[in-house]
Motif scaffolding. Structure first.
Motif, mmCIF file in Angstrom:
data_model
loop_
_atom_site.group_PDB
_atom_site.id
_atom_site.type_symbol
_atom_site.label_atom_id
_atom_site.label_comp_id
_atom_site.label_asym_id
_atom_site.label_seq_id
_atom_site.Cartn_x
_atom_site.Cartn_y
_atom_site.Cartn_z
ATOM 1 N N ALA A 1 -14.586 -12.286 -6.618
ATOM 2 C CA ALA A 1 -13.497 -12.901 -7.374
ATOM 3 C C ALA A 1 -13.018 -11.875 -8.400
ATOM 4 O O ALA A 1 -13.811 -11.199 -9.032
ATOM 5 N N ILE A 2 -11.706 -11.785 -8.544
ATOM 6 C CA ILE A 2 -11.123 -10.814 -9.454
ATOM 7 C C ILE A 2 -10.297 -11.555 -10.496
ATOM 8 O O ILE A 2 -9.566 -12.488 -10.169
ATOM 9 N N ALA A 3 -10.430 -11.139 -11.729
ATOM 10 C CA ALA A 3 -9.648 -11.738 -12.811
ATOM 11 C C ALA A 3 -8.962 -10.622 -13.597
ATOM 12 O O ALA A 3 -9.572 -9.604 -13.904
ATOM 13 N N ASP A 4 -7.671 -10.805 -13.872
ATOM 14 C CA ASP A 4 -6.952 -9.879 -14.736
ATOM 15 C C ASP A 4 -7.182 -10.284 -16.181
ATOM 16 O O ASP A 4 -6.978 -11.442 -16.540
ATOM 17 N N ILE A 5 -7.610 -9.337 -16.983
ATOM 18 C CA ILE A 5 -7.919 -9.599 -18.382
ATOM 19 C C ILE A 5 -6.965 -8.783 -19.255
ATOM 20 O O ILE A 5 -6.749 -7.600 -19.013
#
Length: 85
Positions: A13-17
């Motif tokens: 899972a990838i999240a943009d922060i």
């Protein structure tokens, strides 16, 4: 992030922060003044979009910079500004 449940592993899972910079600013005034003189308080905050001031004697304003004409002793005290970007 990956997780495993009952020996089965998920796809990553990838999240943009985004981390925003802290705002910077300053306040200045012409205090102290004498009874009957104009009181000015100036706010310089970046970034900023709106201001909400409160102060003595039920004072409130949404102006960036304040000018209280012919201020008297009731204007003495602490002024607080909340800035929203």
């Amino acid at each position: 992030v990956m997780y495993t449940v009952n020996n089965c592993t998920s796809l990553p899972a990838i999240a943009d922060i985004t981390v925003n910079p802290l705002p910077s600013g300053s306040l200045s005034s012409n205090s102290p003044i004498c009874d009957g003189e104009d009181l000015s308080i100036n706010a310089s905050v970046s970034p900023a979009a709106s201001w909400s001031w409160s102060g003595p004697d039920a004072f409130s304003s949404t102006d960036q910079n304040l000018l209280i004409s012919a201020a008297n002793t009731a204007a003495s005290g602490t002024y607080t500004v909340d800035v929203t970007a």
